[in-house]
Design a protein around this motif. Structure first.
Motif, PDB file in Angstrom:
ATOM      1  N   THR A 348       0.858  -1.185   0.000  1.00  0.00           N
ATOM      2  CA  THR A 348       0.000   0.000   0.000  1.00  0.00           C
ATOM      3  C   THR A 348       0.893   1.233   0.000  1.00  0.00           C
ATOM      4  O   THR A 348       2.069   1.175   0.357  1.00  0.00           O
ATOM      5  N   ILE A 380       2.115   3.829   6.175  1.00  0.00           N
ATOM      6  CA  ILE A 380       0.799   3.439   6.714  1.00  0.00           C
ATOM      7  C   ILE A 380       0.180   4.588   7.516  1.00  0.00           C
ATOM      8  O   ILE A 380      -1.045   4.735   7.584  1.00  0.00           O
ATOM      9  N   SER A 383      -1.712   6.590   5.085  1.00  0.00           N
ATOM     10  CA  SER A 383      -2.927   5.891   4.658  1.00  0.00           C
ATOM     11  C   SER A 383      -3.997   5.939   5.744  1.00  0.00           C
ATOM     12  O   SER A 383      -5.166   6.198   5.469  1.00  0.00           O
ATOM     13  N   LEU A 384      -3.595   5.681   6.989  1.00  0.00           N
ATOM     14  CA  LEU A 384      -4.595   5.650   8.059  1.00  0.00           C
ATOM     15  C   LEU A 384      -5.141   7.052   8.357  1.00  0.00           C
ATOM     16  O   LEU A 384      -6.237   7.189   8.891  1.00  0.00           O
ATOM     17  N   PHE A 390      -7.411   5.312   1.611  1.00  0.00           N
ATOM     18  CA  PHE A 390      -6.843   3.994   1.899  1.00  0.00           C
ATOM     19  C   PHE A 390      -7.804   2.895   1.416  1.00  0.00           C
ATOM     20  O   PHE A 390      -7.386   1.933   0.763  1.00  0.00           O
ATOM     21  N   GLU A 391      -9.077   3.066   1.707  1.00  0.00           N
ATOM     22  CA  GLU A 391     -10.020   2.010   1.311  1.00  0.00           C
ATOM     23  C   GLU A 391     -10.177   1.913  -0.197  1.00  0.00           C
ATOM     24  O   GLU A 391     -10.396   0.832  -0.734  1.00  0.00           O
ATOM     25  N   GLN A 393      -7.756   2.244  -2.229  1.00  0.00           N
ATOM     26  CA  GLN A 393      -6.623   1.413  -2.643  1.00  0.00           C
ATOM     27  C   GLN A 393      -6.853  -0.052  -2.274  1.00  0.00           C
ATOM     28  O   GLN A 393      -6.586  -0.953  -3.071  1.00  0.00           O
ATOM     29  N   VAL A 410       1.859  -4.050   3.993  1.00  0.00           N
ATOM     30  CA  VAL A 410       1.650  -2.745   4.634  1.00  0.00           C
ATOM     31  C   VAL A 410       3.002  -2.187   5.101  1.00  0.00           C
ATOM     32  O   VAL A 410       3.733  -2.843   5.840  1.00  0.00           O
ATOM     33  N   THR A 422      -5.506  -1.231  10.403  1.00  0.00           N
ATOM     34  CA  THR A 422      -5.321  -1.743   9.031  1.00  0.00           C
ATOM     35  C   THR A 422      -6.263  -2.925   8.781  1.00  0.00           C
ATOM     36  O   THR A 422      -6.919  -2.988   7.733  1.00  0.00           O
TER      37      THR A 422
END
Ligand code: PEP
Ligand code: MG
Length: 596
Positions: A348, A380, A383-384, A390-391, A393, A410, A422
């Motif tokens: 990711t 990460i 992304s978070l 993130f979702e 992806q 990750v 995650t």
């Protein structure tokens, strides 16, 4: 006279070409090549800008006449004269016509050339005229920007990809190149590059290696010692840049270039041989890729799958929006299908630190001394911090898994709460696809071990993951507190540090004890200096740039695991692990007869 500039060798091989200097002047401008059919229009852009500045200066003169000191009026006259002088106007045009530079680059290049000439002048009065030239050039650049804004829709970011391919080979010399810009080297005219900043495992260096372009970074004096158009040799093995080489040196390096090619051809013959040690132990060799198109190179190199698809490169070099679910899905699907049933590990997005989304932000990062981007919102964490992105992806990756085996990896996990978040995000992405009735597949879930906290907790982390992949580039950076992109501390960035080796060995051992797959996907996996040591630690899966794969395979084919014996212990306990590692590997090669 020939001079040498020293830096860090980051991408092997020899490149010989004429230097193209980028952004060495104090003005930071866009650099791109114009297509041959656009040269006339580009010269016109320059002419329009020059007329604009001329007009401006004349009006200014009118305005300030009267009570203004005569010196100021005289200065404006000098500026008008400079603007129309051959050394500025026609020489700048030459850069466009001869080298196909865009107008801004041509102005900056000529400004550089003139500045150097002024600096060498004995006469102080003349030397001081440098600032006049700089001011005129700056006015020209501003006029070019204004004319663009007035006449055209916002200009797309253009790149160094297109360029004239006739004439001498070119090498790029820059203060810095972002990983995103490096990506555009693919298929470009440049045979090699030199930067003044950067470390061995900076992402710019990594991309250079993946493209197999000889490169030297951290060559601090490069922009001062290399002039536009100088002949330059880039020795990517030794980290040396030779400017204006003598014919004898040139011939020596041409010989080395030919030898390098012969060696590559020889290694390429190993392509379809499985990587098996002399005593029959199978070792998995995987490829690191940046874009779906790289999957072909991975297959050609004989990779048994993709161990690291750095998906963030899909997010770079874009204007505006990030790639949506469909675009990402198509990219992942393309990689999965290209690999024809072999596993593809999609990491990711790992944005942040020295991998910003665009060149500007890299520039800003470098000049913002109050931040420490390597410890900031990257990977990460990034992304978070944006669950919707993130979702998107995660859904795209899950959908790609319909087309072949996919492993979801990750990056930079360091805290148990990140694992929970995650896993929840993956579950949500899957639930959305189920609710939509969108086809999707099963994926194995893996964590990158690249922070000491994760390495120390790996046993507990492994309860939540199917596999782990050791990112040694970051693991070294974070264990030793050495910014991997900072050439000032590059000498301290040490993969042989006992703490680093211990964390790697422990992670491999813990993964095996848990019956989970473990691989190394950092640069150590593709460096033959570490092959025996990693094998001795028990590693059986290596992921690297496709170009590195043949030499690692050769190393494995010549290794007898039994001869590695106590190497792991020796290296882990040694005062000098580097020396112990090399001695052990040499001994193993001699015992197995491979050295003969
Ligand atoms: C690493 O850190 O070793 C790694 C493989 O990830 P990246 O180089 O993309 O940070
Ligand atoms: Mg990393």
């Amino acid at each position: 006279m020939s001079v040498q500039v020293f830096g860090l060798p980051v991408s092997r091989g020899v490149a010989i070409g004429r230097a193209v200097l980028v952004a060495s002047s104090r003005v930071d401008v866009a650099h791109y090549f114009v297509e041959p059919h656009q040269i006339g229009a580009e010269v016109d852009r320059l002419r329009v800008a020059r007329d604009l500045v001329c007009h401006e200066l004349e009006s200014l003169k009118q305005e300030v006449q009267g009570d203004t000191p005569a010196e100021l009026v005289a200065l404006l006259d000098v500026h008008v004269m400079l603007l129309n002088d051959e050394v500025l106007s026609s020489a700048t045009r030459q850069w466009i016509e001869g080298r196909h530079y865009n107008a801004e680059w041509a102005v900056a290049a000529q400004l550089d050339a003139l500045t150097r000439q002024f600096d060498e002048m004995e006469d102080e009065y003349l030397r001081e005229r440098k600032s006049d030239v700089e001011q005129v050039a700056e006015r020209l650049l501003q006029a070019l920007a204004r004319a663009d804004r007035a006449s055209t829709p916002p200009v797309m970011r253009r790149s160094l990809t297109v360029g004239h391919d006739e004439g001498a080979p070119l090498v790029l010399v820059a203060n810095d190149i972002s990983p995103a810009d490096m990506m555009q080297f693919k298929g470009s005219v440049f045979r090699g590059f030199v930067t003044e900043v950067g470390g061995r495992t900076s992402h710019t260096a990594i991309v250079a290696r993946s493209l197999d372009i000889p490169a030297v970074v951290g060559a601090r004096e490069a922009s001062r010692l290399v002039h536009q158009d100088d002949w330059v040799i880039i020795d990517g093995d030794a980290g040396i840049v030779i400017v204006d080489p003598s014919p004898m040196v040139l011939e020596e390096y041409r010989f080395r270039q030919r030898q390098g090619q012969l060696e590559r051809d020889r290694l390429a013959r190993l392509r379809s041989r499985p990587a098996v040690t002399l005593d029959g132990q199978r070792v998995e060799l995987l490829a690191n890729i940046e874009l779906p198109g790289d999957a072909l190179a991975a297959l050609e190199a004989g990779a048994e799958g993709v161990g690291l698809f750095r998906s963030e490169f899909l997010f770079m070099n874009r204007v505006g929006e990030l790639p949506d679910e469909q675009e990402q899905f198509e990219a992942y699907q393309a990689a999965v299908q290209s690999m024809k049933g072999l596993p593809v590990t999609i990491r990711t997005v790992d944005i942040g630190a020295d991998k910003p989304l665009d060149r500007l932000s890299l520039h800003e990062l470098r000049h913002d001394h109050t931040l420490n981007p390597a410890l900031g919102l990257r990977a990460i964490r990034w992304s978070l911090a944006d669950p919707d992105m993130f979702e998107v992806q995660l859904r795209a990756i899950l959908r790609a898994a319909v087309h072949g085996p996919v492993r979801l990896l990750v990056p930079m996990i360091s805290h148990p709460t990140e694992i929970r978040a995650t896993l929840e995000a993956v579950a949500r992405a899957r639930a959305t696809l189920v609710a939509q009735g969108t086809p999707h597949g099963e994926v194995q879930l893996g964590a990158m071990i690249e922070v000491p906290a994760a390495a120390l907790m790996v046993q507990r982390f492994l309860q939540h993951f199917d596999f782990v992949s050791i990112g040694t580039n970051d693991l070294i950076q974070y264990t030793l507190a050495i910014d991997r992109a900072d050439e000032a501390v590059a000498h301290l960035y040490d993969p042989w540090h006992p703490a680093v080796l211990a964390l790697i060995a422990d992670t491999i051992r813990a993964a095996h004890a848990a019956g989970k797959h473990v691989s190394v996907c950092g640069e150590m996996a593709g460096d033959p200096a570490f092959t025996e040591v990693l094998l001795a630690f028990g590693l059986r899966s290596f992921s690297m740039h496709p170009t590195q794969l043949p030499s690692i395979k050769q190393r494995i084919l010549r290794t007898e695991l039994a001869t590695l014996g106590r190497l792991a212990q020796e290296v882990l306990c040694a005062e000098d692990p580097h020396q112990a590692g090399e001695a052990g590997a040499r001994r193993a090669r001699a015992t197995s007869g491979a050295g003969r």
